[in-house]
Design an enzyme around this catalytic site. Structure first.
Site, PDB file in Angstrom:
ATOM      1  N   TYR A  49       0.852  -1.197   0.000  1.00  0.00           N
ATOM      2  CA  TYR A  49       0.000   0.000   0.000  1.00  0.00           C
ATOM      3  C   TYR A  49       0.890   1.251   0.000  1.00  0.00           C
ATOM      4  O   TYR A  49       1.915   1.302   0.678  1.00  0.00           O
ATOM      5  CB  TYR A  49      -0.908   0.008   1.244  1.00  0.00           C
ATOM      6  CG  TYR A  49      -1.561   1.345   1.490  1.00  0.00           C
ATOM      7  CD1 TYR A  49      -2.720   1.720   0.803  1.00  0.00           C
ATOM      8  CD2 TYR A  49      -1.009   2.261   2.395  1.00  0.00           C
ATOM      9  CE1 TYR A  49      -3.304   2.953   1.008  1.00  0.00           C
ATOM     10  CE2 TYR A  49      -1.590   3.497   2.606  1.00  0.00           C
ATOM     11  CZ  TYR A  49      -2.741   3.842   1.907  1.00  0.00           C
ATOM     12  OH  TYR A  49      -3.308   5.065   2.108  1.00  0.00           O
ATOM     13  N   GLU A 104     -24.350  21.448  -0.421  1.00  0.00           N
ATOM     14  CA  GLU A 104     -23.725  22.335   0.568  1.00  0.00           C
ATOM     15  C   GLU A 104     -24.533  23.627   0.739  1.00  0.00           C
ATOM     16  O   GLU A 104     -24.705  24.106   1.848  1.00  0.00           O
ATOM     17  CB  GLU A 104     -22.282  22.660   0.167  1.00  0.00           C
ATOM     18  CG  GLU A 104     -21.305  21.497   0.352  1.00  0.00           C
ATOM     19  CD  GLU A 104     -21.001  21.191   1.822  1.00  0.00           C
ATOM     20  OE1 GLU A 104     -21.363  21.993   2.702  1.00  0.00           O
ATOM     21  OE2 GLU A 104     -20.403  20.133   2.088  1.00  0.00           O
ATOM     22  N   GLU A 108     -26.137  24.648   4.284  1.00  0.00           N
ATOM     23  CA  GLU A 108     -25.610  25.836   4.960  1.00  0.00           C
ATOM     24  C   GLU A 108     -26.561  27.032   4.948  1.00  0.00           C
ATOM     25  O   GLU A 108     -26.426  27.929   5.769  1.00  0.00           O
ATOM     26  CB  GLU A 108     -24.263  26.243   4.334  1.00  0.00           C
ATOM     27  CG  GLU A 108     -23.197  25.188   4.559  1.00  0.00           C
ATOM     28  CD  GLU A 108     -21.794  25.636   4.170  1.00  0.00           C
ATOM     29  OE1 GLU A 108     -20.839  25.065   4.700  1.00  0.00           O
ATOM     30  OE2 GLU A 108     -21.649  26.549   3.333  1.00  0.00           O
ATOM     31  N   SER A 123      -6.504  26.600  -6.447  1.00  0.00           N
ATOM     32  CA  SER A 123      -5.746  25.793  -5.482  1.00  0.00           C
ATOM     33  C   SER A 123      -5.543  26.657  -4.253  1.00  0.00           C
ATOM     34  O   SER A 123      -5.026  27.770  -4.365  1.00  0.00           O
ATOM     35  CB  SER A 123      -4.376  25.430  -6.052  1.00  0.00           C
ATOM     36  OG  SER A 123      -4.487  24.339  -6.925  1.00  0.00           O
ATOM     37  N   GLU A 154     -24.423  32.288  10.666  1.00  0.00           N
ATOM     38  CA  GLU A 154     -25.105  33.548  10.365  1.00  0.00           C
ATOM     39  C   GLU A 154     -24.981  33.784   8.861  1.00  0.00           C
ATOM     40  O   GLU A 154     -23.969  33.414   8.261  1.00  0.00           O
ATOM     41  CB  GLU A 154     -24.403  34.676  11.135  1.00  0.00           C
ATOM     42  CG  GLU A 154     -25.201  35.940  11.309  1.00  0.00           C
ATOM     43  CD  GLU A 154     -24.393  36.994  12.099  1.00  0.00           C
ATOM     44  OE1 GLU A 154     -23.621  36.600  13.010  1.00  0.00           O
ATOM     45  OE2 GLU A 154     -24.532  38.180  11.782  1.00  0.00           O
TER      46      GLU A 154
HETATM   47 ZN   LIG Z   1      -0.390  -3.034   4.329  1.00  0.00          ZN
END
Ligand SMILES: [Zn+2]
Length: 206
Positions: A49, A104, A108, A123, A154
């Site tokens: 991994y 969202e 919100e 970015s 708010e």
């Molecule tokens: Zn592993």
């Protein structure tokens, strides 16, 4: 105001050790550092991994109404708490960024919106532990009752030339300024994805 797509409030080279896994999330072996594709990465010698640390995809939304934009005050447990931002959030794995934007906004602000255009992608290297890539969209209100929720405590409609301090993110400041200068270039949205899908409607039915 010039267009800008890269915002870094720290030296982007700083390490982000808080993001490092210590143990392999697949087999629980302790990870080691290994150079892979020119970077030192956390690597599991047992199952191979590799931990890739990537920016998080997010969306933010300019909700337009009568030449005003909706902004929200950030809750105590969010980054830059107490400051103001455009409605925004992270894209979940199961949704498109357009679905994420509608979700969202609803969470919100309590508003159901139609996504009308794409106006920027940025970015944002906010701190060594948080780097986001945010797609900025515009939207119009369809219906709903204005009520802050989720990460916002708010809400406020921002007018052109309003003196407003305390914005959390430089990216928001610039895109808001460009909006009021009529300087945004709007990329159309595929009409099939303007409106909320069934999933979103069901999810919020009480
Ligand atoms: Zn592993």
């Amino acid at each position: 105001m010039k267009i800008k797509q890269h915002f870094n409030s720290y030296d982007g080279k700083q390490s982000s050790s808080r993001l490092d896994f210590v143990y392999c999330p697949k087999c629980s072996t302790k990870l080691v550092k290994k150079e892979i594709d020119a970077f030192l990465r956390n690597y599991c010698s047992k199952c191979q991994y590799i931990q890739y640390i990537n920016p998080l995809p997010g969306v933010s939304v300019l909700i337009e109404k009568d030449r005003k934009l909706l902004i929200g005050k950030r809750s105590q447990d969010s980054v830059e708490s107490g400051k103001w931002c455009l409605p925004c959030g992270f894209v979940e794995h199961h949704e498109s960024y357009l679905d994420a934007a509608r979700r969202e906004v609803f969470e919100e602000t309590g508003l159901k919106v139609k996504i009308t255009s794409l106006v920027n992608v940025s970015s944002n290297q906010i701190n060594p532990n948080l780097h986001t890539i945010v797609t900025v969209l515009t939207a119009e209100v369809i219906n709903g009752t204005l009520k802050p929720g989720d990460d916002l405590v708010e809400l406020n409609w921002l007018y052109k030339n309003a003196t407003f301090r305390g914005m959390a993110f430089e990216a928001d400041k610039i895109i808001i300024k460009r909006y009021f200068e009529n300087a945004l270039i709007r990329i159309p949205i595929d009409p099939r994805f303007w409106l909320a899908n069934q999933y979103e409607d069901k999810r919020h039915e009480k």
